[in-house]
Design a protein around this motif. Structure first.
Motif, PDB file in Angstrom:
ATOM      1  N   ILE A  13       0.859  -1.190   0.000  1.00 27.25           N
ATOM      2  CA  ILE A  13       0.000   0.000   0.000  1.00 27.25           C
ATOM      3  C   ILE A  13       0.890   1.233   0.000  1.00 27.25           C
ATOM      4  O   ILE A  13       1.796   1.357   0.816  1.00 27.25           O
ATOM      5  CB  ILE A  13      -0.930  -0.003   1.224  1.00 27.25           C
ATOM      6  CG1 ILE A  13      -1.869  -1.209   1.168  1.00 27.25           C
ATOM      7  CG2 ILE A  13      -1.730   1.298   1.289  1.00 27.25           C
ATOM      8  CD1 ILE A  13      -2.743  -1.358   2.398  1.00 27.25           C
ATOM      9  N   HIS A  14       0.625   2.126  -0.938  1.00 26.42           N
ATOM     10  CA  HIS A  14       1.396   3.369  -1.022  1.00 26.42           C
ATOM     11  C   HIS A  14       0.550   4.520  -0.502  1.00 26.42           C
ATOM     12  O   HIS A  14      -0.525   4.804  -1.031  1.00 26.42           O
ATOM     13  CB  HIS A  14       1.818   3.653  -2.467  1.00 26.42           C
ATOM     14  CG  HIS A  14       2.551   4.956  -2.626  1.00 26.42           C
ATOM     15  ND1 HIS A  14       3.835   5.147  -2.179  1.00 26.42           N
ATOM     16  CD2 HIS A  14       2.156   6.138  -3.153  1.00 26.42           C
ATOM     17  CE1 HIS A  14       4.208   6.385  -2.437  1.00 26.42           C
ATOM     18  NE2 HIS A  14       3.209   7.005  -3.023  1.00 26.42           N
ATOM     19  N   LEU A  30       4.708   8.635  -6.602  1.00 36.28           N
ATOM     20  CA  LEU A  30       5.426   7.539  -5.976  1.00 36.28           C
ATOM     21  C   LEU A  30       6.836   7.952  -5.559  1.00 36.28           C
ATOM     22  O   LEU A  30       7.678   7.113  -5.286  1.00 36.28           O
ATOM     23  CB  LEU A  30       5.510   6.350  -6.944  1.00 36.28           C
ATOM     24  CG  LEU A  30       4.172   5.886  -7.527  1.00 36.28           C
ATOM     25  CD1 LEU A  30       4.376   4.865  -8.615  1.00 36.28           C
ATOM     26  CD2 LEU A  30       3.290   5.326  -6.430  1.00 36.28           C
ATOM     27  N   GLY A  31       7.088   9.254  -5.533  1.00 34.98           N
ATOM     28  CA  GLY A  31       8.429   9.729  -5.245  1.00 34.98           C
ATOM     29  C   GLY A  31       9.164  10.037  -6.539  1.00 34.98           C
ATOM     30  O   GLY A  31       8.790   9.592  -7.623  1.00 34.98           O
ATOM     31  N   VAL A  36       6.676   1.696 -10.543  1.00 37.02           N
ATOM     32  CA  VAL A  36       6.104   0.393 -10.210  1.00 37.02           C
ATOM     33  C   VAL A  36       5.585  -0.270 -11.476  1.00 37.02           C
ATOM     34  O   VAL A  36       5.248   0.403 -12.454  1.00 37.02           O
ATOM     35  CB  VAL A  36       4.952   0.514  -9.185  1.00 37.02           C
ATOM     36  CG1 VAL A  36       5.462   1.054  -7.864  1.00 37.02           C
ATOM     37  CG2 VAL A  36       3.829   1.390  -9.729  1.00 37.02           C
ATOM     38  N   LYS A  37       5.508  -1.591 -11.435  1.00 35.45           N
ATOM     39  CA  LYS A  37       5.018  -2.328 -12.597  1.00 35.45           C
ATOM     40  C   LYS A  37       3.500  -2.309 -12.651  1.00 35.45           C
ATOM     41  O   LYS A  37       2.908  -2.041 -13.693  1.00 35.45           O
ATOM     42  CB  LYS A  37       5.530  -3.772 -12.557  1.00 35.45           C
ATOM     43  CG  LYS A  37       5.102  -4.594 -13.771  1.00 35.45           C
ATOM     44  CD  LYS A  37       5.737  -5.970 -13.748  1.00 35.45           C
ATOM     45  CE  LYS A  37       5.298  -6.793 -14.951  1.00 35.45           C
ATOM     46  NZ  LYS A  37       5.728  -6.196 -16.231  1.00 35.45           N
ATOM     47  N   ASN A  38       2.855  -2.604 -11.522  1.00 29.80           N
ATOM     48  CA  ASN A  38       1.398  -2.658 -11.466  1.00 29.80           C
ATOM     49  C   ASN A  38       0.900  -1.799 -10.315  1.00 29.80           C
ATOM     50  O   ASN A  38       1.398  -1.917  -9.195  1.00 29.80           O
ATOM     51  CB  ASN A  38       0.910  -4.096 -11.261  1.00 29.80           C
ATOM     52  CG  ASN A  38       1.373  -5.023 -12.370  1.00 29.80           C
ATOM     53  OD1 ASN A  38       1.078  -4.797 -13.539  1.00 29.80           O
ATOM     54  ND2 ASN A  38       2.110  -6.059 -12.001  1.00 29.80           N
ATOM     55  N   LEU A  54      -1.445   0.428 -15.211  1.00 25.23           N
ATOM     56  CA  LEU A  54      -2.328   1.179 -14.317  1.00 25.23           C
ATOM     57  C   LEU A  54      -3.736   0.605 -14.345  1.00 25.23           C
ATOM     58  O   LEU A  54      -4.320   0.400 -15.414  1.00 25.23           O
ATOM     59  CB  LEU A  54      -2.366   2.652 -14.722  1.00 25.23           C
ATOM     60  CG  LEU A  54      -3.282   3.564 -13.909  1.00 25.23           C
ATOM     61  CD1 LEU A  54      -2.789   3.667 -12.463  1.00 25.23           C
ATOM     62  CD2 LEU A  54      -3.371   4.954 -14.550  1.00 25.23           C
ATOM     63  N   PHE A  55      -4.278   0.364 -13.153  1.00 27.65           N
ATOM     64  CA  PHE A  55      -5.651  -0.096 -12.997  1.00 27.65           C
ATOM     65  C   PHE A  55      -6.347   0.884 -12.059  1.00 27.65           C
ATOM     66  O   PHE A  55      -5.763   1.327 -11.074  1.00 27.65           O
ATOM     67  CB  PHE A  55      -5.697  -1.512 -12.418  1.00 27.65           C
ATOM     68  CG  PHE A  55      -4.880  -2.506 -13.185  1.00 27.65           C
ATOM     69  CD1 PHE A  55      -5.452  -3.272 -14.186  1.00 27.65           C
ATOM     70  CD2 PHE A  55      -3.520  -2.670 -12.920  1.00 27.65           C
ATOM     71  CE1 PHE A  55      -4.698  -4.189 -14.910  1.00 27.65           C
ATOM     72  CE2 PHE A  55      -2.753  -3.584 -13.627  1.00 27.65           C
ATOM     73  CZ  PHE A  55      -3.346  -4.345 -14.633  1.00 27.65           C
ATOM     74  N   VAL A  56      -7.600   1.204 -12.328  1.00 26.04           N
ATOM     75  CA  VAL A  56      -8.265   2.239 -11.537  1.00 26.04           C
ATOM     76  C   VAL A  56      -9.746   1.931 -11.396  1.00 26.04           C
ATOM     77  O   VAL A  56     -10.371   1.379 -12.305  1.00 26.04           O
ATOM     78  CB  VAL A  56      -8.059   3.638 -12.174  1.00 26.04           C
ATOM     79  CG1 VAL A  56      -8.573   3.663 -13.601  1.00 26.04           C
ATOM     80  CG2 VAL A  56      -8.728   4.737 -11.352  1.00 26.04           C
ATOM     81  N   THR A  57     -10.295   2.279 -10.244  1.00 21.32           N
ATOM     82  CA  THR A  57     -11.741   2.220 -10.025  1.00 21.32           C
ATOM     83  C   THR A  57     -12.310   3.624 -10.140  1.00 21.32           C
ATOM     84  O   THR A  57     -11.841   4.548  -9.482  1.00 21.32           O
ATOM     85  CB  THR A  57     -12.074   1.651  -8.635  1.00 21.32           C
ATOM     86  OG1 THR A  57     -11.668   0.281  -8.579  1.00 21.32           O
ATOM     87  CG2 THR A  57     -13.576   1.722  -8.371  1.00 21.32           C
TER      88      THR A  57
END
Length: 278
Positions: A13-14, A30-31, A36-38, A54-57
């Motif tokens: 968790i970021h 993310l800095g 990140v990959k996923n 990237l996956f998003v709701t």
């Protein structure tokens, strides 16, 4: 952490340290040096860089609908640019309703891959058994839970109720945060400039208070003009409380024929539903 432990999932968790809806968060989510990959993001405030897949709701596109909620130019621009980014680069987009999916695609176009997965509610709502008096002692009441944003249509509900208060045996209880929102129809009662002894303004409440109020209400009233999904009606239904909602597409999709519908733009329609609680 519980998901990882119980399901053998490998993820981290970021935490976003700054305003989640800002250009800084979008450009440096993310800095400065981290990629990140996923990455799955549970809302539309996705990063604009640093992610391979990237996956998003997407719950709704309300932040881009300035016709519903007025926003500053920069806020509106950020929302529209971010939604466009989602449409172009996401590997998959999860929508919480067909309504939200259709609206997103009509404004920003179809994403690479899209799924509709309705929200769920906590199972505790169906297990509520109060063998004690209500936490808050109130006369028999109709219940509203939410905020005072314009699309919630709360001011219109209050006006509709005031016109029939003399013949309606039930009070109106309003719970939820009422301050700090952009709105164009804030009612004097919501601003605490006026009061009515039949309308009870409770402000923000705890989960135990919410469960008690929902359980003992004669009916939940949910007059929204716009929702991406809408949790309170399902929670009320699970608790065994009758539900009266605005007749908008997403309510028809999620709630089916299990509730009472009214026209949220007509006081007479709202009033007729309120009186049906009798």
């Amino acid at each position: 952490e519980d998901l990882t432990r119980n399901n053998n999932l490998n993820f981290k968790i970021h935490e976003i340290p700054t305003n989640p809806y800002s250009l800084v968060t979008s450009l440096l989510p993310l800095g400065r040096n981290l990629t990140v990959k996923n990455l799955w993001v549970p809302h539309y405030n996705v990063p604009w860089r640093g992610v391979e897949n990237l996956f998003v709701t997407v719950h709704d596109v309300l932040h881009a609908r300035t016709d519903i909620i007025p926003r500053k130019f920069v806020q509106s621009l950020y929302a529209k640019l971010t939604f466009s980014k989602i449409q172009k680069v996401s590997k998959a987009v999860i929508f919480v309703s067909t309504f939200s999916k259709t609206e997103f695609e009509s404004i920003f176009g179809k994403p690479n891959s899209a799924y509709v997965i309705h929200n769920g509610i906590a199972t505790t709502w169906a297990k509520l058994k109060f063998n004690r008096p209500p936490i808050i002692n109130l006369p028999p009441y109709l219940f509203y839970i939410g905020n005072a944003l314009r699309h919630k249509n709360l001011a219109f509900l209050i006006d509709a109720y005031l016109e029939i208060a003399s013949v309606c045996p039930y009070d109106l209880v309003i719970a939820g945060k009422m301050d700090g929102f952009l709105t164009q129809d804030m009612h004097p009662i919501l601003r605490r400039e006026e009061s009515c002894d039949r309308i009870h303004m409770l402000g923000g409440i705890s989960q135990p208070h919410l469960e008690s109020l929902m359980y003992y209400a004669k009916a939940l009233v949910f007059p929204s003009l716009y929702e991406g999904f809408g949790f309170p009606p399902l929670e009320a239904m699970a608790a065994g409380t009758p539900v009266m909602v605005s007749d908008i597409p997403v309510h028809r999709e999620v709630l089916g024929d299990s509730v009472e519908y009214f026209n949220p733009y007509q006081k007479s329609s709202i009033q007729a539903s309120l009186m049906k609680a009798l």
